[in-house]
Design an enzyme around this catalytic site. Structure first.
Site: not given
Lengths: 189, 612
Positions: B8, B69, B147, B169
């Site tokens: 992850d 990211k 994800e 999330d």
């Protein structure tokens, strides 16, 4: 991975229309086709039984491992509790001494002696924690090392080696592992 | 064979996991942490990743890169460091390299293959860049997966058919809502929404701000300008937030937080969950519209959602859980112990499937409820505990409950209750032909064996004669989910009552055994006893027996009567003990061999057929 079928891959063997040579596969067959079929059928049944027993063994081993894993997890959490129990018991004298400090009569002029007691309590606590493997991280005057120091204040420019000038909060290692990095101010040497 | 891992690769933190015995396991880094900050720093030709990079950030801001990211797939983004230009994938690769290196050191074997997760909204360029990052790090990227898909995999939702799944999330710094559809084992992302600047850190900051304000009101000192105080406030705020997930009120106690000319000042306040929720109302409200947007974009209605999956540490907060429940119309979400590790766990499962580590034939079941046999006094003696992975086998040796008992009954039970009668009976059989022997002497080995299909084989064997009886129970484990839940719930509800009943039965068994032993003693040692002693023991024994015959006799009564028997026979017991000790010394001198140990016989006794 077992590779006992020689150079032939399982996919090739199973592939339709592929002519297989018994000699190449190391299988002896009687010349009579009827007998050959019987021999092969017997071999198929034997192999099926064998595969079944292997699968069962494999499943049992996998299940055993899984149950073992569950037990280890349970035991781990119990061990953690037990370890906490030991450390906590060793810390009780510190609590006793703080209780005693608070029991002093606030009216009487004993501030210095109470402070002495607090100092004593602190060194008692440090001794107990040192026994558990706690060590303070050296900071002021040492070169800045981010593996043990956390910079909170730094010069905006300049050159040269960074050194720790002020320790804002002490850092500690436990058995050589950073428990908490020292919070420091750094500057160029 | 090289191991496959799931990674992850997060905006603020990254996690790496692998399969151990088919179960995803998070691998801690070299510093012993399960998550690694996604921070990379360069200094004098050296590269630092994770916590170390974070600690030196302020001394080296131009060469410390956070949240790379956010730049993945942006071909214009470059960072110039010490004369070299780096792309986002090259920076990300540094994070992956650390994860790989630390995991290899931990596992003691090389890692070659990986499944890496990306947000569902990542475009092709962003996915390609992530794949390149993996390749630069020396990993064969088996697949890039979404994800929310990874999270759904972690909860085994890939087994479902035509389900609509909502993944909520809320991480440390980002918030994502996704709606997925699963059909024929393939996940399809129907919509995503979220807020790239919302996360658990904001909840911490709300507490810090409140503490600063409260302190200023009370003491007139602004703690926000004191770096060390702020550091302590941040840590205390995070701790308080976590505690408020469990309890309704917590104390924030920071003695000597600062000092003025008048002496030291201490911070000691109470924070209730309701105050905390008021402070963070606006943050919670920010979760609403992305949720509704995701539902709308997916073209579904709330009632179409079959499963809700919670991901990210911040979903532990009760207010967040309640909000999701409210928004989904009261649906119970899937939520594990470690919601911040779910994505990596799912990625590891996917990696296992792709490598062939996960084989269907090894997807093993567990026993939904405990299997026991009934022993003396109606006690359910556990043989195989609930949630044991099958196939499994367990043997235990039992004995008889009465002298010259010719047969024993094996009564197989299912359920969590302590007493046999409260559990479900799966069947019974008798083992007959036990040769006459005093109670406690015969050894009956009972074996439970559950095969991979859940079929239970129960056998009982008299170890003395080798005589054996067996029974097979099919379908015993095939209970409806509701029945299982009810039985577990009942066991919890009646735990106290059951414990008392069991205690009563056990006391009765002990009393029975004591009466029997005392009887034997009286017969065998008659010549050793004075008449007075005999009368006293017989009287106490008579009392105990009448208590035993009285079904209404309480546990306390039985204990008192037992004590009386023990007291009455104490003098005799002592004399016998002394004699035995003298004899034992003698025997030891004579034979110098090991004394025959009593066999490992479990105290519980199988209920006697005649007792029923």
């Amino acid at each position: 991975m077992a590779d006992d079928a020689g150079d032939i891959s399982p996919a090739e063997i199973i592939e339709e229309g592929q002519e297989l040579d018994p000699h190449e596969l190391g299988i002896e067959l009687p010349d009579d086709p009827q007998q050959a079929v019987q021999t092969l059928l017997r071999a198929v049944v034997a192999l099926r039984l064998e595969a079944g027993s292997y699968l069962e063994d494999l499943q049992r081993v996998a299940a055993d491992f899984d149950n073992y894993r569950k037990r280890v997890l349970r035991e781990q959490s119990q061990n953690v509790e037990r370890a906490a129990e030991r450390v906590t018991r060793h810390l009780l004298p510190v609590l006793d001494s703080l209780d005693a400090a608070l029991a002093t009569d606030s009216e009487s002029p004993t501030t210095d002696r109470v402070l002495d007691g607090v100092r004593g309590t602190r060194s008692l606590l440090l001794d107990i924690l040192a026994e558990e493997g706690l060590r303070p991280i050296p900071s002021v005057g040492t070169p800045f090392d981010p593996t043990v120091h956390e910079a909170a204040i730094a010069p905006s420019d300049g050159e040269g080696t960074l050194v720790v000038t002020t320790e804002m909060r002490r850092g500690y290692t436990l058995h050589g592992r950073v428990l908490r990095a020292a919070l420091v101010a750094v500057d160029h040497e | 064979m090289a191991r496959a891992v799931g990674i992850d690769l997060g905006t603020t933190n990254s996690v790496i996991a692998t399969l151990e015995g088919g179960e995803p396991t998070v691998i801690p880094n070299a510093e012993g942490q399960r998550t690694t900050p996604s921070v990379v720093a360069f200094k004098d030709g050296e590269v630092m990743v994770g916590e170390v990079a974070k600690r030196q950030a302020i001394t080296n801001p131009d060469r410390t890169i956070r949240s790379v990211k956010r730049h993945m797939g942006d071909s214009n983004w470059k960072i110039e460091i010490e004369g070299k230009s780096y792309t986002p994938q090259e920076i990300s690769a540094r994070i992956l390299m650390k994860l790989k290196r630390d995991a290899e050191a931990y596992l003691g074997e090389p890692i070659a293959k990986a499944v890496i997760t990306v947000p569902a909204y990542f475009n092709d360029a962003q996915r390609q860049a992530t794949k390149e990052a993996g390749q630069i790090a020396g990993l064969e990227v088996q697949r890039i997966i979404n994800e929310p898909t990874a999270s759904s995999l972690a909860y085994g939702l890939d087994k479902e058919h035509d389900h609509t799944i909502l993944v909520f999330d809320l991480g440390g710094g980002t918030f994502d809502v996704s709606v997925l559809e699963i059909g024929e084992g393939v996940f399809e992302v129907k919509s995503t929404s979220g807020n790239t600047q919302l996360g658990g850190d904001d909840w911490d900051q709300a507490i810090v701000d409140w503490l600063v304000k409260e302190f200023k009101n009370e003491h007139g000192v602004d703690l926000s300008t004191d770096r060390m105080a702020v550091q302590r406030l941040k840590e205390a705020a995070e701790k308080a937030k976590i505690e408020l997930s469990q309890v309704a009120e917590t104390g924030i106690n920071l003695p000597f937080i600062t000092a003025t000319t008048e002496g030291p000042l201490h911070l000691d306040v109470k924070l209730t969950r309701s105050t905390f929720q008021k402070l963070t109302e606006d943050l919670l409200a920010k979760c609403r519209s992305p949720f509704q947007q995701a539902i709308k974009d997916a073209g579904v209605s709330v009632s179409d959602i079959d499963d809700v999956v919670m991901v990210g540490g911040s979903t532990r907060m009760p207010a967040v859980k309640e909000l999701v429940k409210e928004l989904t119309g009261g649906k119970e979400p899937h939520m594990g112990v470690n919601p911040d590790e779910v994505v990596a766990a799912g990625a590891a499962l996917q990696a296992g499937v792709l490598t062939g580590d996960v084989k269907d034939i090894l997807l093993l079941d567990v026993t939904p409820l405990t299997l026991s046999i009934e022993t003396k006094g109606g006690i359910a003696t556990r043989m195989i505990e609930r949630n044991t992975t099958i196939p499994t086998r367990r043997s235990e040796t039992f004995t008889t409950a009465a002298d010259n008992q010719p047969e024993v009954e094996i009564h197989v039970l299912q359920g969590e209750r302590q007493m046999a009668s409260a559990n479900k009976s799966l069947g019974k059989f008798n083992l007959t032909g036990i040769p006459p022997a005093p109670m406690g002497m015969p050894q009956i080995e009972v074996t439970f064996d559950i095969d991979a299909n859940g079929i239970v084989h129960v056998s009982a064997k008299d170890l003395g004669t080798g005589k054996e009886q067996a029974m097979t129970i099919t379908g015993g484990t095939a209970l409806a989910r509701d029945d299982i839940d009810r039985m577990i719930h009942d066991a919890e509800q009646y735990a106290d009552e059951d414990r008392k009943l069991r205690e009563a039965a056990e006391t009765r068994n002990q009393a029975d055994q004591l009466a029997h032993q005392t009887d034997t003693l009286l017969k065998e040692q008659a010549d050793q006893l004075t008449d007075d002693e005999k009368t006293a023991i017989n009287a106490a024994l008579g009392d105990l027996r009448s208590a035993l015959n009285d079904a209404e006799a309480t546990t306390e009564t039985l204990r008192t009567k037992m004590d009386a028997v023990v007291t009455a026979s104490q003098a005799l017991a002592q004399r016998l003990y002394q004699q035995q000790a003298a004899q034992a010394t003698q025997t030891e001198e004579d034979s110098a061999g090991p004394a025959a140990d009593d066999d490992d016989v479990v105290e519980a006794e199988i209920v006697d057929e005649g007792d029923e």
